[in-house]
Write an enzyme that holds these catalytic residues in place. Structure first.
Site, PDB file in Angstrom:
ATOM      1  N   ARG A   6       0.834  -1.207   0.000  1.00 49.00           N
ATOM      2  CA  ARG A   6       0.000   0.000   0.000  1.00 49.00           C
ATOM      3  C   ARG A   6       0.867   1.255   0.000  1.00 49.00           C
ATOM      4  O   ARG A   6       0.466   2.301  -0.503  1.00 49.00           O
ATOM      5  CB  ARG A   6      -0.927   0.009   1.218  1.00 49.00           C
ATOM      6  CG  ARG A   6      -2.020  -1.032   1.172  1.00 49.00           C
ATOM      7  CD  ARG A   6      -2.963  -0.817  -0.009  1.00 49.00           C
ATOM      8  NE  ARG A   6      -3.522   0.520  -0.001  1.00 49.00           N
ATOM      9  CZ  ARG A   6      -3.733   1.254  -1.093  1.00 49.00           C
ATOM     10  NH1 ARG A   6      -3.406   0.800  -2.286  1.00 49.00           N
ATOM     11  NH2 ARG A   6      -4.264   2.460  -0.995  1.00 49.00           N
ATOM     12  N   VAL A  19     -18.283  11.835   1.600  1.00 54.65           N
ATOM     13  CA  VAL A  19     -17.504  12.372   0.478  1.00 54.65           C
ATOM     14  C   VAL A  19     -17.106  11.253  -0.494  1.00 54.65           C
ATOM     15  O   VAL A  19     -17.015  10.085  -0.114  1.00 54.65           O
ATOM     16  CB  VAL A  19     -16.243  13.106   0.987  1.00 54.65           C
ATOM     17  CG1 VAL A  19     -16.640  14.357   1.756  1.00 54.65           C
ATOM     18  CG2 VAL A  19     -15.394  12.207   1.870  1.00 54.65           C
ATOM     19  N   ASN A  22      -7.056   9.116  10.957  1.00 54.22           N
ATOM     20  CA  ASN A  22      -7.908   9.097   9.777  1.00 54.22           C
ATOM     21  C   ASN A  22      -8.356   7.690   9.386  1.00 54.22           C
ATOM     22  O   ASN A  22      -9.434   7.514   8.823  1.00 54.22           O
ATOM     23  CB  ASN A  22      -7.137   9.733   8.611  1.00 54.22           C
ATOM     24  CG  ASN A  22      -7.818   9.522   7.284  1.00 54.22           C
ATOM     25  OD1 ASN A  22      -8.752  10.227   6.924  1.00 54.22           O
ATOM     26  ND2 ASN A  22      -7.348   8.543   6.522  1.00 54.22           N
ATOM     27  N   ASP A  61      -0.430  -2.759   9.863  1.00 57.69           N
ATOM     28  CA  ASP A  61      -1.857  -3.030   9.756  1.00 57.69           C
ATOM     29  C   ASP A  61      -2.521  -2.744  11.098  1.00 57.69           C
ATOM     30  O   ASP A  61      -2.253  -3.412  12.097  1.00 57.69           O
ATOM     31  CB  ASP A  61      -2.063  -4.495   9.355  1.00 57.69           C
ATOM     32  CG  ASP A  61      -3.508  -4.819   9.041  1.00 57.69           C
ATOM     33  OD1 ASP A  61      -4.406  -4.027   9.397  1.00 57.69           O
ATOM     34  OD2 ASP A  61      -3.748  -5.882   8.437  1.00 57.69           O
ATOM     35  N   LYS A  76     -17.581   4.855  15.456  1.00 56.14           N
ATOM     36  CA  LYS A  76     -17.450   6.307  15.309  1.00 56.14           C
ATOM     37  C   LYS A  76     -17.928   7.041  16.558  1.00 56.14           C
ATOM     38  O   LYS A  76     -17.408   8.123  16.893  1.00 56.14           O
ATOM     39  CB  LYS A  76     -18.221   6.774  14.072  1.00 56.14           C
ATOM     40  CG  LYS A  76     -17.587   6.324  12.757  1.00 56.14           C
ATOM     41  CD  LYS A  76     -16.154   6.814  12.615  1.00 56.14           C
ATOM     42  CE  LYS A  76     -15.562   6.516  11.263  1.00 56.14           C
ATOM     43  NZ  LYS A  76     -14.157   6.986  11.135  1.00 56.14           N
ATOM     44  N   TYR A 101     -20.195   0.051  12.523  1.00 56.39           N
ATOM     45  CA  TYR A 101     -19.504   1.266  12.074  1.00 56.39           C
ATOM     46  C   TYR A 101     -19.955   2.468  12.901  1.00 56.39           C
ATOM     47  O   TYR A 101     -19.122   3.262  13.369  1.00 56.39           O
ATOM     48  CB  TYR A 101     -19.787   1.495  10.595  1.00 56.39           C
ATOM     49  CG  TYR A 101     -19.184   2.763  10.048  1.00 56.39           C
ATOM     50  CD1 TYR A 101     -17.832   2.826   9.710  1.00 56.39           C
ATOM     51  CD2 TYR A 101     -19.960   3.910   9.871  1.00 56.39           C
ATOM     52  CE1 TYR A 101     -17.275   3.993   9.210  1.00 56.39           C
ATOM     53  CE2 TYR A 101     -19.405   5.076   9.372  1.00 56.39           C
ATOM     54  CZ  TYR A 101     -18.070   5.117   9.048  1.00 56.39           C
ATOM     55  OH  TYR A 101     -17.527   6.273   8.562  1.00 56.39           O
TER      56      TYR A 101
END
Length: 255
Positions: A37, A183, A81, A55, A156, A152
């Protein structure tokens, strides 16, 4: 010039934030999940302050990421992030955790405790955190039937709560969470309706600005405007119960 570490900075909002900060003259330390990556940022790594790989689904590799950052030197800011969206299955990390929880909540918690304390820290949350359960029962989805969207949302909620808890316990650190909006990144999908540029400019502003709003602490933001998060986020009792649970799951004592 500030030195800033950004997790998950090979694509999407993380890469966009890195490019914006490099353009402003800051030293950005990049992060990639793997060496493969890392190839995605080969074009900018020479302009950066370095890259660490690991990871975040693995506690061992998350600790190695923290060690790598600390070897580079103290950070002025850390932008958490990296995250996972709508995993079809619970998954099973090397430590046995749900992958969504591990990457989106456990890893930011661990890195917060293991990286030498920065001056500012920003966590990416999102509007879906308001759908997270206020209960901390089975946050690792051991007995519950897997629901990707709920998992999820809960992850958050946890990072937004972590930001507020940090502001309460570490008054010398500016701590915030950000809703970047829906986005058009790989995670958000090409039809996402929100503004990609505004999706990363709030976190870069919070990481570097001397604007009086940016040097406050303990807030939840969307497009550089303070928003009211879910009630649990600002509840000291919920904060403390969550921190205790995250400490139990990771073996990292934050406070």
């Amino acid at each position: 010039m500030a030195r800033i570490f950004i997790t998950g900075s090979t694509e999407g909002l993380g890469r966009a934030a890195a490019l914006a900060l490099i353009a402003e003259g800051h030293e950005v330390v990049l992060h990639a999940r793997s060496r493969q990556r890392a190839a995605a940022v080969a074009d900018i790594v020479g302009q950066s302050g370095g890259i660490v790989t690991g990871d975040l689904a693995s506690a061992v590799e998350t600790r190695a990421v923290a060690d790598g950052v600390n070897r580079i030197g103290p950070m002025d800011a850390v932008i958490h992030n990296a995250g996972i969206y709508l995993e079809a299955h619970r998954g099973n990390t090397p430590e046995g955790h749900a992958t969504t929880l591990a990457v989106t909540a456990l890893a930011p918690y661990m890195l917060t405790g293991l990286i030498e304390r920065p001056k500012r820290v920003i966590y990416l949350s999102g509007g879906m955190h308001r759908g997270g359960s206020g209960s901390l029962r089975d946050i690792d989805w051991v007995t519950r039937t897997w629901q990707a969207s709920q998992a999820y949302s809960e992850s958050k909620l946890y990072v937004a709560t972590l930001a507020c808890a940090l502001a309460r316990h570490w008054p010398d650190v500016l701590s915030h969470s950000v809703d970047p909006g829906w986005v058009p990144t790989r995670m958000g999908g090409p039809s996402a309706p929100d503004d990609l540029e505004m999706g990363h400019l709030t976190q870069t502003w919070l990481a570097t600005s001397t604007d009086p709003a940016a040097i406050s602490t303990g807030h939840y933001w969307h497009h550089r405007r303070r928003q009211q998060p879910a009630a649990e986020v600002v509840d000291p009792g919920f904060q403390d119960r969550l921190i205790d649970r995250l400490a139990e799951l990771t073996g990292v004592a934050l406070f």
